[in-house]
Design a protein around this motif. Structure first.
Motif, short mmCIF file in Angstrom:
data_model
loop_
_atom_site.label_atom_id
_atom_site.label_comp_id
_atom_site.label_asym_id
_atom_site.label_seq_id
_atom_site.Cartn_x
_atom_site.Cartn_y
_atom_site.Cartn_z
N GLU A 131 0.78 -12.70 3.99
CA GLU A 131 -0.29 -11.68 3.95
C GLU A 131 0.28 -10.32 3.58
O GLU A 131 1.36 -9.94 4.05
N VAL A 132 -0.44 -9.58 2.74
CA VAL A 132 0.01 -8.27 2.30
C VAL A 132 -1.07 -7.22 2.57
O VAL A 132 -2.23 -7.55 2.82
N GLU A 133 -0.66 -5.96 2.49
CA GLU A 133 -1.58 -4.84 2.63
C GLU A 133 -1.12 -3.72 1.70
O GLU A 133 0.04 -3.68 1.30
N LEU A 134 -2.04 -2.85 1.33
CA LEU A 134 -1.68 -1.68 0.54
C LEU A 134 -0.89 -0.70 1.40
O LEU A 134 -1.24 -0.47 2.56
N PHE A 135 0.14 -0.10 0.83
CA PHE A 135 0.87 0.98 1.48
C PHE A 135 0.50 2.28 0.77
O PHE A 135 0.79 2.43 -0.42
N LYS A 136 -0.17 3.17 1.49
CA LYS A 136 -0.73 4.36 0.85
C LYS A 136 -0.19 5.67 1.42
O LYS A 136 -0.71 6.74 1.11
N ASP A 137 0.85 5.59 2.24
CA ASP A 137 1.41 6.83 2.81
C ASP A 137 2.14 7.66 1.75
O ASP A 137 2.09 8.88 1.78
N TYR A 138 2.84 6.97 0.85
CA TYR A 138 3.59 7.64 -0.21
C TYR A 138 3.38 6.87 -1.51
O TYR A 138 3.01 5.70 -1.49
N TYR A 139 3.65 7.52 -2.64
CA TYR A 139 3.29 6.96 -3.93
C TYR A 139 4.47 6.81 -4.88
O TYR A 139 5.42 7.59 -4.85
N VAL A 140 4.34 5.83 -5.74
CA VAL A 140 5.31 5.61 -6.81
C VAL A 140 5.02 6.58 -7.95
O VAL A 140 3.86 6.76 -8.34
N ASN A 141 6.05 7.23 -8.48
CA ASN A 141 5.87 8.13 -9.61
C ASN A 141 5.73 7.34 -10.91
O ASN A 141 6.37 6.31 -11.11
N GLU A 164 6.54 -4.47 8.64
CA GLU A 164 7.09 -5.09 9.85
C GLU A 164 6.30 -4.69 11.10
O GLU A 164 5.97 -5.53 11.94
N GLU A 165 5.98 -3.42 11.20
CA GLU A 165 5.26 -2.92 12.38
C GLU A 165 3.85 -3.48 12.48
O GLU A 165 3.30 -3.59 13.58
N ASN A 166 3.26 -3.81 11.33
CA ASN A 166 1.86 -4.25 11.32
C ASN A 166 1.67 -5.74 11.03
O ASN A 166 0.54 -6.20 10.85
N GLY A 167 2.77 -6.48 11.01
CA GLY A 167 2.68 -7.93 10.90
C GLY A 167 2.38 -8.46 9.52
O GLY A 167 1.86 -9.58 9.38
N TYR A 168 2.71 -7.69 8.48
CA TYR A 168 2.50 -8.15 7.11
C TYR A 168 3.81 -8.69 6.54
O TYR A 168 4.89 -8.21 6.88
N ALA A 169 3.69 -9.63 5.61
CA ALA A 169 4.88 -10.16 4.95
C ALA A 169 5.42 -9.20 3.91
O ALA A 169 6.62 -9.21 3.61
N ASN A 170 4.54 -8.36 3.36
CA ASN A 170 4.94 -7.43 2.29
C ASN A 170 3.85 -6.38 2.16
O ASN A 170 2.78 -6.50 2.75
N CYS A 171 4.13 -5.36 1.38
CA CYS A 171 3.13 -4.34 1.06
C CYS A 171 3.07 -4.15 -0.44
O CYS A 171 4.07 -4.33 -1.14
N LYS A 178 -3.26 6.22 -7.92
CA LYS A 178 -3.86 5.25 -6.99
C LYS A 178 -4.05 3.87 -7.61
O LYS A 178 -4.93 3.11 -7.20
N LYS A 179 -3.21 3.54 -8.58
CA LYS A 179 -3.21 2.21 -9.17
C LYS A 179 -2.13 1.36 -8.49
O LYS A 179 -1.06 1.87 -8.14
N VAL A 180 -2.40 0.07 -8.34
CA VAL A 180 -1.43 -0.83 -7.71
C VAL A 180 -0.37 -1.19 -8.74
O VAL A 180 -0.69 -1.62 -9.85
N VAL A 181 0.91 -0.98 -8.38
CA VAL A 181 1.96 -1.19 -9.38
C VAL A 181 2.90 -2.37 -9.08
O VAL A 181 3.35 -3.06 -10.00
N GLU A 182 3.19 -2.62 -7.80
CA GLU A 182 4.17 -3.66 -7.47
C GLU A 182 4.19 -3.89 -5.98
O GLU A 182 3.45 -3.24 -5.22
N ALA A 183 5.06 -4.79 -5.52
CA ALA A 183 5.30 -4.99 -4.10
C ALA A 183 6.60 -4.28 -3.71
O ALA A 183 7.26 -3.68 -4.55
N ILE A 184 6.96 -4.36 -2.44
CA ILE A 184 8.18 -3.72 -1.97
C ILE A 184 9.40 -4.25 -2.73
O ILE A 184 10.29 -3.49 -3.11
N ASN A 185 9.42 -5.56 -2.97
CA ASN A 185 10.63 -6.19 -3.53
C ASN A 185 10.33 -7.03 -4.77
O ASN A 185 11.02 -8.01 -5.04
N GLY A 186 9.31 -6.65 -5.54
CA GLY A 186 9.05 -7.42 -6.74
C GLY A 186 7.81 -6.97 -7.48
O GLY A 186 7.04 -6.14 -7.00
N ASN A 187 7.63 -7.53 -8.66
CA ASN A 187 6.46 -7.23 -9.48
C ASN A 187 5.26 -8.05 -9.03
O ASN A 187 5.41 -9.09 -8.40
N LEU A 188 4.08 -7.56 -9.37
CA LEU A 188 2.82 -8.19 -8.95
C LEU A 188 2.07 -8.75 -10.15
O LEU A 188 1.96 -8.09 -11.19
#
Length: 281
Positions: A131-141, A164-171, A178-188
Motif C-alpha cells: 500500500e502507498v500514499e502520496l507524500f506532500k510535505d516536500y516536493y521534487v524540483n 514507516e510511521e504510517n504503515g505504508y510500504a512506500n510513498c 503537484k504532479k506525481v513523479v515517482e516513488a521513494i525508491n523507483g519510477n512509477l
C-alpha cells in the motif's frame, strides 16, 4: 570486503575522514546494480548514466574509468567476498575528493564498491500487500539534478520515515506542480487498458535504468501503448494497475492506494520480458 579506489579493504575499516564531501555536502553519485552469475544486469546503461551524471556535476572523469575497468573492479570485489556464483546487489559510489567548502578545491574523484548477497537470481514479482500514499510535505524540483542518482536524497529519507510511521510500504512523491513523479525508491508506471504511462524526465523523476529499458520494451510492443506525460494525483484511482521499477527489485506492483485496489496482470506479463532482456546484458 569493500573496494576503495582499487584497494580491497575489510568492511569495518575506516576509509573516510570527516572532510569527505559525500558526507559533508552530498557531493556524490551512485549506481545500484544487480549481478547474477558473471553478468551485471544493464551494465552499459548504468555506466553511461554514471558518466553523463559526472559531467553534469562537473566531476573529473579519470582516464581509467572505462566500462571494462569498472566492471572488472566490481567483479574483483564480488570475488573477494566469495559471491561470484550467486545473485549480488552492487553499489558503486563516486564522490568528489575532499577539500574546499561548497566550492570544491578539486574535481578529482574517488570510488567505493560495496556488495551484498541477494536471494533470487532473477526479478520476481512480489504480490504481497503493498500500500502507498502520496507524500506532500516536500516536493521534487523539476530540473535535471532531480534526474540524477545522487546522494542528495533527504526528501526520500523523510518520505521513508513518513511511510514507516504510517504503515505504508512506500510513498509517491510529487513535484512543485503537484504532479506525481515517482516513488521513494523507483519510477512509477500506470496501466489503463492497453495504455502504460510514466512521468517524463522534465517533471523531475529519476532517469531510472529499468524505466528506460521497460519503456523500450513497451514502445516496441504491439500489446501496449506507451505514454510519457505528467501524472495527476486524480488519475491514480482511475487506473487498472500501478507498479514501481528499480534496478534491484525490477517491478514492484502496488496493491492499494487509498480505497483503490489494483490488478497485477500487466506487471506479471512484463517481468518475464524484463528478465529476458536483463540476461542479454
Amino acid at each position: 570486503m569493500v573496494n576503495y579506489n582499487g584497494a580491497l579493504l575489510a568492511k569495518d575499516k575506516a576509509i573516510f575522514t570527516h572532510n569527505n564531501r559525500a558526507f559533508k555536502y552530498g557531493d556524490a553519485l551512485f549506481e545500484s546494480v544487480r549481478y547474477v552469475n558473471g553478468t551485471l544486469f544493464f551494465w552499459e546503461d548504468h555506466y553511461f548514466r554514471l558518466m553523463a551524471s559526472m559531467r553534469i556535476l562537473r566531476m573529473e572523469i579519470p582516464m581509467e574509468f572505462t566500462m571494462e575497468f569498472l566492471e572488472e573492479e566490481i567483479k574483483n570485489t564480488i570475488k573477494a567476498n566469495e559471491l561470484e556464483n550467486g545473485a549480488v546487489r552492487v553499489r558503486l559510489t563516486v564522490f568528489r575528493n575532499e577539500g574546499g567548502f561548497y566550492t570544491p578545491s578539486t574535481n578529482e574523484v574517488s570510488y567505493v564498491i560495496e556488495t551484498s548477497p541477494m536471494e533470487s537470481p532473477f526479478f520476481i514479482l512480489n504480490e504481497e500487500t503493498y500500500e502507498v500514499e502520496l507524500f506532500k510535505d516536500y516536493y521534487v524540483n523539476k530540473d535535471m539534478l532531480s534526474n540524477l542518482k545522487s546522494t542528495n536524497k533527504i526528501l526520500n529519507v523523510v518520505a521513508g520515515v513518513y511511510a514507516e510511521e504510517n504503515g505504508y510500504a512506500n510513498c509517491l512523491l510529487v513535484n512543485t506542480d503537484k504532479k506525481v513523479v515517482e516513488a521513494i525508491n523507483g519510477n512509477l508506471f500506470l496501466v489503463k487498458g492497453n495504455q502504460i504511462k510514466t512521468a517524463p524526465l522534465s517533471d523531475g523523476c529519476l532517469d531510472g535504468i529499468i524505466r528506460k529499458n521497460l519503456m523500450k520494451m513497451i514502445a516496441g510492443s504491439e500489446e501496449y501503448d506507451l505514454v510519457e506525460e505528467s501524472i495527476s494525483p486524480f488519475e491514480l484511482q482511475k487506473v487498472d494497475e500501478l507498479f514501481l521499477t528499480n534496478s534491484i527489485v525490477g517491478i514492484q506492483p502496488i496493491s492499494k492506494y487509498r480505497k483503490k485496489e489494483y490488478e497485477t496482470k500487466v506487471a506479471k506479463s512484463l517481468v518475464g520480458k524484463l528478465n529476458a532482456r536483463a540476461r542479454l546484458g
